[in-house]
Design a protein around this motif. Structure first.
Motif, PDB file in Angstrom:
ATOM      1  N   GLN A  39      49.410  17.641 -26.102  1.00 13.13           N
ATOM      2  CA  GLN A  39      50.656  16.964 -26.451  1.00 13.13           C
ATOM      3  C   GLN A  39      50.368  15.734 -27.301  1.00 13.13           C
TER       4      GLN A  39
ATOM      5  N   ASN B 276      45.994  15.898 -22.786  1.00 10.45           N
ATOM      6  CA  ASN B 276      45.884  17.298 -22.433  1.00 10.45           C
ATOM      7  C   ASN B 276      45.329  17.407 -21.022  1.00 10.45           C
ATOM      8  N   THR B 277      45.837  18.362 -20.259  1.00 12.42           N
ATOM      9  CA  THR B 277      45.314  18.588 -18.912  1.00 12.42           C
ATOM     10  C   THR B 277      44.209  19.638 -18.911  1.00 12.42           C
ATOM     11  N   SER B 278      44.065  20.391 -19.999  1.00 12.64           N
ATOM     12  CA  SER B 278      43.010  21.404 -20.115  1.00 12.64           C
ATOM     13  C   SER B 278      41.736  20.757 -20.661  1.00 12.64           C
TER      14      SER B 278
ATOM     15  N   GLN C  47      38.624  20.320 -28.167  1.00 11.48           N
ATOM     16  CA  GLN C  47      39.841  20.802 -28.813  1.00 11.48           C
ATOM     17  C   GLN C  47      39.942  20.210 -30.210  1.00 11.48           C
TER      18      GLN C  47
ATOM     19  N   SER D 203      44.715  23.679 -28.348  1.00 14.60           N
ATOM     20  CA  SER D 203      45.036  23.973 -26.953  1.00 14.60           C
ATOM     21  C   SER D 203      46.552  23.982 -26.779  1.00 14.60           C
ATOM     22  N   SER D 204      47.080  25.017 -26.163  1.00  7.92           N
ATOM     23  CA  SER D 204      48.531  25.122 -25.983  1.00  7.92           C
ATOM     24  C   SER D 204      49.086  24.030 -25.065  1.00  7.92           C
ATOM     25  N   SER D 205      48.234  23.386 -24.279  1.00  9.42           N
ATOM     26  CA  SER D 205      48.723  22.329 -23.381  1.00  9.42           C
ATOM     27  C   SER D 205      48.549  20.925 -23.969  1.00  9.42           C
TER      28      SER D 205
END
Length: 191
Positions: free
Chosen positions: A70, A99-101, A105, A66-68
């Protein structure tokens, strides 16, 4: 007798054991969106699945599907990072994820032993210049209520796992399929 014992210890420690895999020893997690995970632990292991201390500094490149997503080395003092250092003489490295998404993942760690000739820190050494290493992956569910996350690597518990040396990676590096890991064999002695 003390001198003889010292010589045997020195002879046995000339060749440091090199890890053959890096695996997640923490179980996959389900976390709330935006929340920090529990401790995630990566461990260096030998061919028989026992932990082994690193004979030299290890560099870890952290990725999320996921790009969001961390990563941080501290849960309480969050500082997003993509590369961590695993100190020489250690077998485990802890870190955290958030992650907020929502969704299932995959977090992946590419682990390499830093050559003694490399003067840059792991974070200053571009990942594109790293030799082939070993990748371990683990699933994490963000915002879910079921425990469907999985892991690749060897962990204790009910998840079946595997870890393999990298022959192609997600970092757009061309790798030598015939290379043995680590690239530069090292000899150590405790005299």
């Amino acid at each position: 007798m003390i001198l003889f014992s010292s010589l045997i210890f020195s002879a046995l420690s000339v060749f440091a054991e090199v890890p053959t895999s890096f695996v997640f020893v923490s179980l996959p997690q389900t976390i709330a969106a935006g929340a920090v995970s529990e401790t995630i632990t990566l461990q260096a292991q030998n061919a028989t699945g026992n932990s082994v201390v690193l004979p030299q500094t290890g560099c870890l490149s952290l990725k999320s599907s996921s790009s969001s997503g961390q990563f941080s080395s501290s849960a309480s003092n969050w500082n997003p990072v993509s590369v961590l250092t695993m100190n020489k003489g250690t077998a485990n490295r802890n870190f955290y994820y958030k992650n907020t998404s929502t969704g299932t993942q995959t977090i992946s760690v590419q682990a390499v032993l830093k050559p003694e000739t490399e003067n840059r820190s792991c974070s200053a050494w571009p990942v594109s210049e790293w030799p082939a290493g070993i990748v371990a992956s683990q699933g994490i569910v963000v915002g879910g209520s079921d425990n469907t996350a999985t892991s690749t690597g060897q962990i204790e518990g009910s998840v079946s796992t595997t870890t393999e040396p990298v022959s192609e990676n997600n970092y757009n590096n061309s790798l030598n399929n015939n290379s043995n890991w680590p690239i530069e064999p090292q000899i150590y002695s405790h005299i």
